[in-house]
Design an enzyme around this catalytic site. Structure first.
Site, short mmCIF file in Angstrom:
data_model
loop_
_atom_site.label_atom_id
_atom_site.label_comp_id
_atom_site.label_asym_id
_atom_site.label_seq_id
_atom_site.Cartn_x
_atom_site.Cartn_y
_atom_site.Cartn_z
N HIS A 180 0.88 -1.17 0.00
CA HIS A 180 0.00 0.00 0.00
C HIS A 180 0.92 1.22 0.00
O HIS A 180 2.12 1.09 -0.27
CB HIS A 180 -0.91 -0.08 1.24
CG HIS A 180 -1.98 0.97 1.32
ND1 HIS A 180 -2.71 1.38 0.21
CD2 HIS A 180 -2.44 1.69 2.37
CE1 HIS A 180 -3.57 2.30 0.60
NE2 HIS A 180 -3.42 2.52 1.89
N ASP B 1 -11.06 -4.39 -0.76
CA ASP B 1 -10.99 -2.94 -0.97
C ASP B 1 -11.53 -2.57 -2.35
O ASP B 1 -11.10 -3.10 -3.37
CB ASP B 1 -9.52 -2.52 -0.82
CG ASP B 1 -9.26 -1.08 -1.20
OD1 ASP B 1 -10.19 -0.27 -1.21
OD2 ASP B 1 -8.07 -0.76 -1.47
N SER C 22 -1.44 5.97 -6.73
CA SER C 22 -2.37 5.57 -5.67
C SER C 22 -1.83 4.38 -4.89
O SER C 22 -1.03 3.59 -5.39
CB SER C 22 -3.72 5.22 -6.29
OG SER C 22 -4.60 4.71 -5.30
N HIS D 156 -4.04 2.21 -3.84
CA HIS D 156 -5.13 1.25 -4.00
C HIS D 156 -5.08 0.62 -5.39
O HIS D 156 -4.85 1.30 -6.39
CB HIS D 156 -6.48 1.94 -3.81
CG HIS D 156 -6.66 2.57 -2.47
ND1 HIS D 156 -7.22 1.90 -1.40
CD2 HIS D 156 -6.33 3.80 -2.01
CE1 HIS D 156 -7.24 2.69 -0.34
NE2 HIS D 156 -6.71 3.85 -0.69
N ASP E 198 -16.32 16.50 18.06
CA ASP E 198 -16.16 17.95 18.01
C ASP E 198 -15.31 18.36 19.21
O ASP E 198 -15.78 18.41 20.34
CB ASP E 198 -17.55 18.62 18.09
CG ASP E 198 -17.47 20.13 17.95
OD1 ASP E 198 -16.36 20.65 17.76
OD2 ASP E 198 -18.51 20.79 18.03
#
Length: 561
Positions: free
Chosen positions: A144, A198, A370, A372, A447
């Site tokens: 990856h 994936d 990439s 991927h 948050d």
């Protein structure tokens, strides 16, 4: 789990996050009273989620079944796979298993959250085996855009469930080992019950280019940039890209300076684990940088996505304390903009160009690839694994749909392919598969330090404030007589400019006074009632005059004297 209609002889598979979206990857494999979790990621908020820092999955199902969770196994160290770990561990102190780099990143996160001491952390290698009473877990090496990536095989009494993690088939990686095709093929020969794969690049035909291809492009850029500094921006996690830039710098006699907190952390972890190899004396501090000729320096920094507070953005807008753009500087964006970041990236590029820098970016310059796999690599994974059932993950619906079509082309029957949503449960035996119910698996907003404190009402108010502005109505009312003793006064922020809107605001004050009097003259001094009438009457008036709906907040002071 029985409420979900899963039988005792079935293995259940589900996504708590990561289905129909990019991010929040959190998947579960469950057999009877054992659950193996794979990854715990976050998703970065879209533009309409004002003030939200991160989005995590709703962990309520996992919390209710926490005694069944035996392990959280991590495929790699990207935020959409490990960013949720500290939030999950606040509720469930599950043992975490991860590769060396991912574990280093997880430890940093847990330290920030004050959870490191009580966490149960275990470093794994691709040949590690985890054994539990009814299930076991093995791993296989993948490639990856970050080192230490593995796929996960959960071995159940019904068969092996394989989750690929993020992957591409890079046969010439820069800093780490190539994918273990033999182990993948062995899993396929032994029999894979279900493959979770994936789907990020399912829309893109062909093969994803190797990282070595980018390495050659980087060297060409260094060959041509002979006069000024090179400022190189990429993802802090892309250690291979950082290594390529450092190697090019060393071969051209350039010293290297690192800027950006996450980039500095990546450098420390990469060197400690042996993935980054930089010769002694090549790294310099910010102070030393100014004593070295410009054409003998490389600055590696964060900010390739146009993040406002990242080093490159501050360099571009002139607010960085140590670095400013000089004539003949070459700035390299070694990444593609993530969807939603294009405007921010273009803004930084324009600022750099205006300051006189030569900016290199975009596909034409071949400086990014990439992490991927594309369609041919996804087909290769399917052919290696030869699954009986297929469930695409890590992708929006259209990506999952295309991936299912490819699975059918590779021999998986149509009735054995399942496009799932977060919370859907797939129940499998050795010979059958069916949807066995659903549990709540929505979004939870982070948050600041708050988890789940921001709901849709708050987000609606924030959206209203950003688009329509705010009007405060302040009045003091005698709670005994009901008379208005002071005000009502109107204060506008982001709605109208008060100095130029005297008539509008004066009429608005009269509207509010009349709204208050309509209740208090009849003896009603209930604050809730008064505020509701003020909001309704003033909102109607302001819309008639301006065609806008500002957020109206009445502040009433009730005087008892």
């Amino acid at each position: 789990m029985n409420k979900l209609n899963v039988k005792n002889n079935e293995v259940a598979i589900y996504g708590v996050g990561g289905l129909g979206e990019i991010g929040k990857n959190t998947y579960g494999v469950q057999f009877q009273d054992e659950i193996i979790l794979i990854d715990a990621g976050i998703k970065f908020p879209e533009q309409n989620l004002l003030g939200v820092d991160y989005v995590i999955p709703d962990y309520q199902y996992l919390i209710k079944n926490k005694d069944k969770i035996k392990a959280l196994v991590i495929t790699h160290g990207h935020e959409d796979h490990i960013g949720g770990v500290p939030y999950l561990l606040k509720y469930i102190n599950v043992p975490v298993y991860a590769g060396p780099l991912a574990m280093s990143l997880i430890k940093d996160k847990l330290q920030e959250h004050g959870l490191l001491r009580q966490a149960h952390l275990h470093v794994i290698e691709p040949d590690s085996v985890l054994k539990f009473d009814k299930m076991s877990v093995t791993f296989f090496r993948t490639t990856h855009s970050i080192p230490d990536t593995v796929g996960v095989a959960v071995h159940t009494p019904c068969g092996a469930v394989v989750e690929t993690g993020d992957y591409k088939f890079d046969l010439t990686p820069v800093t780490h080992e190539p994918p273990d095709l033999q182990e993948m093929a062995k899993l396929g020969r032994d029999g894979v019950l279900c493959l979770l794969s994936d789907s990020t690049n399912a829309e893109k035909p062909g093969w994803t280019r190797s990282e070595k291809w980018v390495r050659y492009s980087i060297r060409r850029i260094f060959d041509k940039a002979t006069h000024g500094r090179i400022i190189f921006a990429t993802f802090a996690s892309n250690i291979s890209r950082i290594q390529s830039a450092c190697d090019a710098a060393v071969s051209h006699g350039r010293k290297i300076a690192i800027f950006g907190r996450s980039m500095e952390t990546s450098l420390i972890n990469g060197q400690k684990l042996g993935y980054l190899k930089i010769p002694d004396g090549s790294l310099v501090t910010a102070e030393q940088l100014h004593t070295i000729p410009a054409n003998k320096t490389l600055i590696i920094c964060t900010g390739s996505q146009g993040e406002p507070l990242a080093a490159l953005s501050r360099i571009a807008n002139g607010t960085h304390r140590q670095i400013s753009i000089q004539p003949h500087d070459t700035v390299v964006f070694s990444s593609n903009p993530i969807p939603g970041n294009t405007i921010s990236v273009n803004k930084v590029i324009n600022e750099l160009e205006e300051d006189g820098a030569n900016v290199i970016h975009g596909k034409i310059n071949r400086i990014h690839t990439s992490g991927h796999g594309r369609q041919e690599e996804q087909k290769l994974m399917l052919r290696l694994m030869k699954p009986k059932f297929f469930m695409p993950i890590h992708g929006e619906y259209r990506m999952l749909k295309i991936h299912v079509h490819m699975a059918q082309e590779c021999g998986v029957p149509k009735q054995n392919c399942f496009i799932m949503q977060n919370g859907d449960v797939l129940a499998l035996t050795k010979d059958s598969a069916r949807i066995a119910g659903h549990f709540a698996a929505g979004d939870v907003y982070i948050d600041g330090n708050g988890i789940g404190n921001v709901g849709h009402v708050v987000l609606h108010d924030r959206q209203l404030l950003s688009e329509e502005g705010l009007v405060l109505v302040v009045a003091t009312i005698n709670s005994k007589s009901g008379k208005v003793e002071a005000g009502p006064d109107l204060l506008s922020r982001g709605f109208v400019y008060m100095r130029q809107s005297g008539k509008l605001l004066s009429k608005g004050r009269q509207i509010c006074y009349g709204a208050i009097a309509s209740l208090t003259n009849n003896g009603d001094t209930n604050q809730v009632h008064i505020k509701k009438v003020i909001i309704n009457n003033l909102q109607r008036f302001l819309y008639q005059k301006t065609r806008r709906h500002p957020l109206i907040i009445p502040i009433l002071v009730m005087d008892n004297h």
